[in-house]
Design an enzyme around this catalytic site. Structure first.
Site, PDB file in Angstrom:
ATOM      1  N   LYS A 189     -12.052   5.667  -9.212  1.00 19.22           N
ATOM      2  CA  LYS A 189     -11.857   6.345  -8.019  1.00 19.22           C
ATOM      3  C   LYS A 189     -10.452   6.873  -7.964  1.00 19.22           C
ATOM      4  O   LYS A 189      -9.498   6.081  -7.497  1.00 19.22           O
ATOM      5  CB  LYS A 189     -12.161   5.596  -6.950  1.00 19.22           C
ATOM      6  CG  LYS A 189     -12.265   6.710  -5.721  1.00 19.22           C
ATOM      7  CD  LYS A 189     -11.954   5.830  -4.240  1.00 19.22           C
ATOM      8  CE  LYS A 189     -10.531   6.006  -3.980  1.00 19.22           C
ATOM      9  NZ  LYS A 189      -9.638   7.293  -3.731  1.00 19.22           N
ATOM     10  N   CYS A 209       6.418   2.979  -7.512  1.00 19.47           N
ATOM     11  CA  CYS A 209       6.436   1.504  -7.145  1.00 19.47           C
ATOM     12  C   CYS A 209       7.634   0.771  -7.917  1.00 19.47           C
ATOM     13  O   CYS A 209       8.099  -0.157  -7.277  1.00 19.47           O
ATOM     14  CB  CYS A 209       5.179   0.868  -7.704  1.00 19.47           C
ATOM     15  SG  CYS A 209       4.764   1.088  -9.290  1.00 19.47           S
ATOM     16  N   GLU A 257      -1.938  -4.050  -8.695  1.00 18.15           N
ATOM     17  CA  GLU A 257      -0.649  -3.452  -8.720  1.00 18.15           C
ATOM     18  C   GLU A 257      -0.154  -2.926  -7.778  1.00 18.15           C
ATOM     19  O   GLU A 257      -0.649  -1.956  -7.411  1.00 18.15           O
ATOM     20  CB  GLU A 257      -0.789  -2.536 -10.113  1.00 18.15           C
ATOM     21  CG  GLU A 257      -1.307  -2.981 -11.477  1.00 18.15           C
ATOM     22  CD  GLU A 257      -0.171  -3.909 -11.982  1.00 18.15           C
ATOM     23  OE1 GLU A 257       0.986  -3.810 -11.994  1.00 18.15           O
ATOM     24  OE2 GLU A 257      -0.702  -4.592 -13.056  1.00 18.15           O
ATOM     25  N   GLU A 295       9.115  -0.266   1.654  1.00 21.62           N
ATOM     26  CA  GLU A 295       9.186   0.739   0.454  1.00 21.62           C
ATOM     27  C   GLU A 295       9.391   1.779   1.043  1.00 21.62           C
ATOM     28  O   GLU A 295       8.581   2.635   1.593  1.00 21.62           O
ATOM     29  CB  GLU A 295       7.772   0.515  -0.195  1.00 21.62           C
ATOM     30  CG  GLU A 295       7.626   1.149  -1.586  1.00 21.62           C
ATOM     31  CD  GLU A 295       6.214   0.864  -2.278  1.00 21.62           C
ATOM     32  OE1 GLU A 295       5.190   0.572  -1.504  1.00 21.62           O
ATOM     33  OE2 GLU A 295       6.123   1.011  -3.229  1.00 21.62           O
TER      34      GLU A 295
HETATM   35  P1  NAP Z   1      -2.794   3.618  -1.094  1.00 21.45           P
HETATM   36  O1  NAP Z   1      -3.120   4.138   0.324  1.00 21.45           O
HETATM   37  O2  NAP Z   1      -3.166   2.293  -1.103  1.00 21.45           O
HETATM   38  O3  NAP Z   1      -3.871   4.446  -2.018  1.00 21.45           O
HETATM   39  C1  NAP Z   1      -3.988   3.916  -3.602  1.00 21.45           C
HETATM   40  C2  NAP Z   1      -5.596   4.205  -3.786  1.00 21.45           C
HETATM   41  O4  NAP Z   1      -6.151   3.264  -2.930  1.00 21.45           O
HETATM   42  C3  NAP Z   1      -6.026   5.451  -3.616  1.00 21.45           C
HETATM   43  O5  NAP Z   1      -7.092   5.901  -4.347  1.00 21.45           O
HETATM   44  C4  NAP Z   1      -6.722   5.489  -2.209  1.00 21.45           C
HETATM   45  O6  NAP Z   1      -7.764   6.449  -1.739  1.00 21.45           O
HETATM   46  C5  NAP Z   1      -7.495   3.862  -2.311  1.00 21.45           C
HETATM   47  N1  NAP Z   1      -7.858   3.409  -0.899  1.00 21.45           N
HETATM   48  C6  NAP Z   1      -7.060   3.624   0.063  1.00 21.45           C
HETATM   49  N2  NAP Z   1      -7.611   2.816   1.095  1.00 21.45           N
HETATM   50  C7  NAP Z   1      -8.660   2.117   0.614  1.00 21.45           C
HETATM   51  C8  NAP Z   1      -9.798   1.237   0.914  1.00 21.45           C
HETATM   52  N3  NAP Z   1      -9.773   0.954   2.201  1.00 21.45           N
HETATM   53  N4  NAP Z   1     -10.454   0.784   0.092  1.00 21.45           N
HETATM   54  C9  NAP Z   1     -10.544   1.331  -1.304  1.00 21.45           C
HETATM   55  N5  NAP Z   1      -9.863   2.234  -1.773  1.00 21.45           N
HETATM   56  C10 NAP Z   1      -8.741   2.423  -0.834  1.00 21.45           C
HETATM   57  O7  NAP Z   1      -1.320   3.881  -1.736  1.00 21.45           O
HETATM   58  P2  NAP Z   1      -0.678   5.079  -1.567  1.00 21.45           P
HETATM   59  O8  NAP Z   1       0.547   5.104  -0.514  1.00 21.45           O
HETATM   60  O9  NAP Z   1      -1.548   6.074  -1.524  1.00 21.45           O
HETATM   61  O10 NAP Z   1       0.119   4.689  -3.068  1.00 21.45           O
HETATM   62  C11 NAP Z   1       1.416   4.389  -3.265  1.00 21.45           C
HETATM   63  C12 NAP Z   1       1.181   2.762  -3.200  1.00 21.45           C
HETATM   64  O11 NAP Z   1       0.826   2.382  -4.418  1.00 21.45           O
HETATM   65  C13 NAP Z   1       2.646   2.370  -3.097  1.00 21.45           C
HETATM   66  O12 NAP Z   1       2.776   1.070  -2.404  1.00 21.45           O
HETATM   67  C14 NAP Z   1       2.923   1.896  -4.563  1.00 21.45           C
HETATM   68  O13 NAP Z   1       4.228   1.067  -4.737  1.00 21.45           O
HETATM   69  C15 NAP Z   1       1.633   1.615  -5.287  1.00 21.45           C
HETATM   70  N6  NAP Z   1       1.874   1.656  -6.614  1.00 21.45           N
HETATM   71  C16 NAP Z   1       2.040   0.693  -7.219  1.00 21.45           C
HETATM   72  C17 NAP Z   1       1.870   0.335  -8.748  1.00 21.45           C
HETATM   73  C18 NAP Z   1       2.138  -0.744  -9.457  1.00 21.45           C
HETATM   74  O14 NAP Z   1       1.783  -0.697 -10.645  1.00 21.45           O
HETATM   75  N7  NAP Z   1       2.587  -1.820  -9.003  1.00 21.45           N
HETATM   76  C19 NAP Z   1       1.947   1.802  -9.487  1.00 21.45           C
HETATM   77  C20 NAP Z   1       2.080   3.055  -8.568  1.00 21.45           C
HETATM   78  C21 NAP Z   1       2.192   2.894  -7.219  1.00 21.45           C
HETATM   79  P3  NAP Z   1      -7.454   7.853  -1.032  1.00 21.45           P
HETATM   80  O15 NAP Z   1      -6.484   8.571  -1.647  1.00 21.45           O
HETATM   81  O16 NAP Z   1      -9.002   8.167  -1.030  1.00 21.45           O
HETATM   82  O17 NAP Z   1      -7.127   7.172   0.404  1.00 21.45           O
END
Ligand code: NAP
Length: 482
Positions: free
Chosen positions: A180, A289, A255, A386
């Protein structure tokens, strides 16, 4: 969009080798972050369609795992080749939905494709062991077997590489996958599925679903046929998914977010440190990240470092990712811009000083000025959260002990960077920093061959490298009576 091959632009989901819509016909728009315009609409699949995708992956598992590792590697290599052959088109799709400069998008396609080649090569090395037996009449060996059907949830900031980093390892290990992608950037993932289809990867082995995250996430965590969930995204969502996955005791890899310190000691080479800082902070507009989130700079080099960093930041060119010479694109959406404004306002109210930037860019929309801000203290949100934007926040320190204390004063533990020319200090620091990855006199650490992952609230599990394959394998112990 000017794609050489417009058929790469897919706007339906890929399940069991078919392109499908939601049963209800519902869809969600995909928005260009540079213009606010709708680029495409993708299906809003719900729980029922997700269950069908899981069944498809479960149905394909038995045949996929039985293929030899060499055969699976053959499919992966064809997929890898097709991605590189279509690098420019994929980069354009990626820039259009994510906003990053085209040069960075091209780099991500190459980097993302590398995971497929790497795991194709690792697939044939999933060795077991023989273990010296404590019994004269028994022999002990271990074999490695695929975990089973895997679910992957990926973020928008690296729409291609986050998909391939998970899927290539899973497929190489003999698992089947349902992905997804983030709602902001599904088109890159769907284009990857189109190329996987052309590579001949059998129906059901790789599936892509789009739609409301919570509904799909619920199915992924609750469905008994899913063996493992791999998630990249925010700490908050990771925590929820882990709690939900507990009910079915799935393997989980998380991650999550980071709060990387970038430490500059007085004995550092200032030119190298500034170049590293630009790379660690402004790649993808700071929306990474592993982006440097807190610059910790020793008193003796503070003035020089700030002057040179300010010059380099002033030279950054902000604009839509497809324009020539752009180094910083828009932020992903208006919520990201608003969050940064709040963080900066709070820091300034508490005494921080803006050296350069600090506000929305004249281009409007989601564009924000590359910013340098100093006098940041641990009591400010800018230090603790962050930032995920083009804001370099600087805190001064006096000695190594203070640098370590500041660096570790966070719940996160993903990446850290430091610059010093003192070898003994380099070892001390590398060992003292509480994180999964350390850059020593470099501002960039990500590569296919090294383990990527974090500690503390940055999650657990490793992606890339030979460790990345292990994440999708179970160890089975066989005891032979002889
Ligand atoms: P996010 O809101 O957690 O979204 C990431 C993914 O999770 C998206 O596909 C999102 O779908 C999905 N998601 C959101 N709510 C969910 C739920 N309740 N149940 C299941 N899936 C759900 O994160 P973001 O703000 O978009 O992305 C940035 C974050 O990712 C930052 O914190 C960054 O540090 C982290 N990141 C970490 C790494 C690593 O390798 N450690 C790499 C890249 C990014 P939708 O888009 O449909 O809401």
């Amino acid at each position: 969009m000017n794609l050489t091959d417009p058929s790469l632009l897919r706007s339906r989901c890929y399940v069991h080798g078919h392109w499908i819509s939601a049963d209800s016909g519902a869809f969600v728009p995909v928005i260009n972050p540079a213009t606010g315009e709708e680029i495409a609409r993708v299906p809003a699949l719900g729980a029922i369609e997700t269950r069908r995708a899981i069944d498809a992956a479960a149905g394909a598992f038995a045949a996929w795992r039985q293929r030899t590792a060499r055969e699976r590697a053959g499919f992966l290599k064809r997929w890898h080749r097709l991605i590189l052959d279509n690098q420019e088109d994929l980069a354009r799709v990626l820039t259009l939905e994510n906003g990053k400069p085209l040069t960075e998008a091209r780099g991500e396609v190459e980097y993302g494709a590398e995971f497929i080649e790497w795991f194709a090569e690792e697939a044939v090395r999933a060795y077991g062991e023989t273990i010296p037996s404590p019994w004269s009449d028994r022999r002990i060996v271990t074999i490695k077997q695929p975990v089973g059907v895997c679910a992957a949830i990926t973020p928008w900031n690296f729409p291609l590489a986050m998909v391939t980093r998970k899927c290539a390892a899973a497929l190489a290990a003999g698992c089947t996958v349902i992905v997804k992608p983030a709602l902001e950037t599904p088109l890159t993932a769907l284009a990857l599925a189109e190329l996987a289809d052309r590579a001949g990867i059998p129906p059901g082995v790789l599936n892509i679903v789009t739609g409301p995250a919570e509904d799909i996430g619920r199915e992924f965590t609750a469905h008994p046929k899913i063996g493992k969930l791999s998630f990249t995204g925010s700490t908050e969502v990771g925590r929820q998914l882990m709690a939900h996955a507990a009910s079915t005791l799935k393997r989980v890899a998380l991650e999550l977010g980071g709060n990387a310190p970038f430490i500059v000691f007085a004995d550092a080479d200032p030119e190298e440190a500034v170049s590293g800082a630009i790379s660690a902070k402004f790649r993808n507009g700071g929306q990474s990240c592993v982006a440097a989130n807190r610059f910790l700079v020793e008193e003796g080099i503070h003035l020089t470092f700030m002057q040179r960093l300010a010059e380099r930041i002033a030279a950054l060119h902000v604009g839509p990712g497809w324009e020539e010479g752009v180094s910083v694109g828009p932020l992903i959406h208006s919520r990201a811009v608003e969050k940064i404004e709040v963080l900066i306002a709070e820091a300034v109210a508490k005494g921080a000083e803006i050296i350069i930037g600090g506000k929305r860019h004249v281009l409007g929309g989601n564009f924000f000025e590359p910013t340098l801000i100093t006098g940041v203290r641990p009591t400010m949100r800018l230090f603790n959260e962050e930032i995920f934007g083009p804001v370099a926040a600087v805190t001064m320190f006096r000695d190594e002990a203070e640098a370590i204390a500041l660096a570790n004063a966070t719940d996160y533990g993903l990446a850290a960077y430091f610059y010093t020319q003192d070898l003994k200090r380099a070892w001390r620091m590398a060992e003292a920093l509480e994180c999964g990855m350390v850059g020593i006199n470099v501002g960039r650490v990500s590569t296919t061959v090294a383990p990527f992952g974090g500690l503390k609230h940055s999650g657990f599990g490793r992606e890339g490298s030979h460790y990345g394959l292990e994440e999708y394998l179970e160890v089975k112990y066989l005891c032979f009576g002889v």
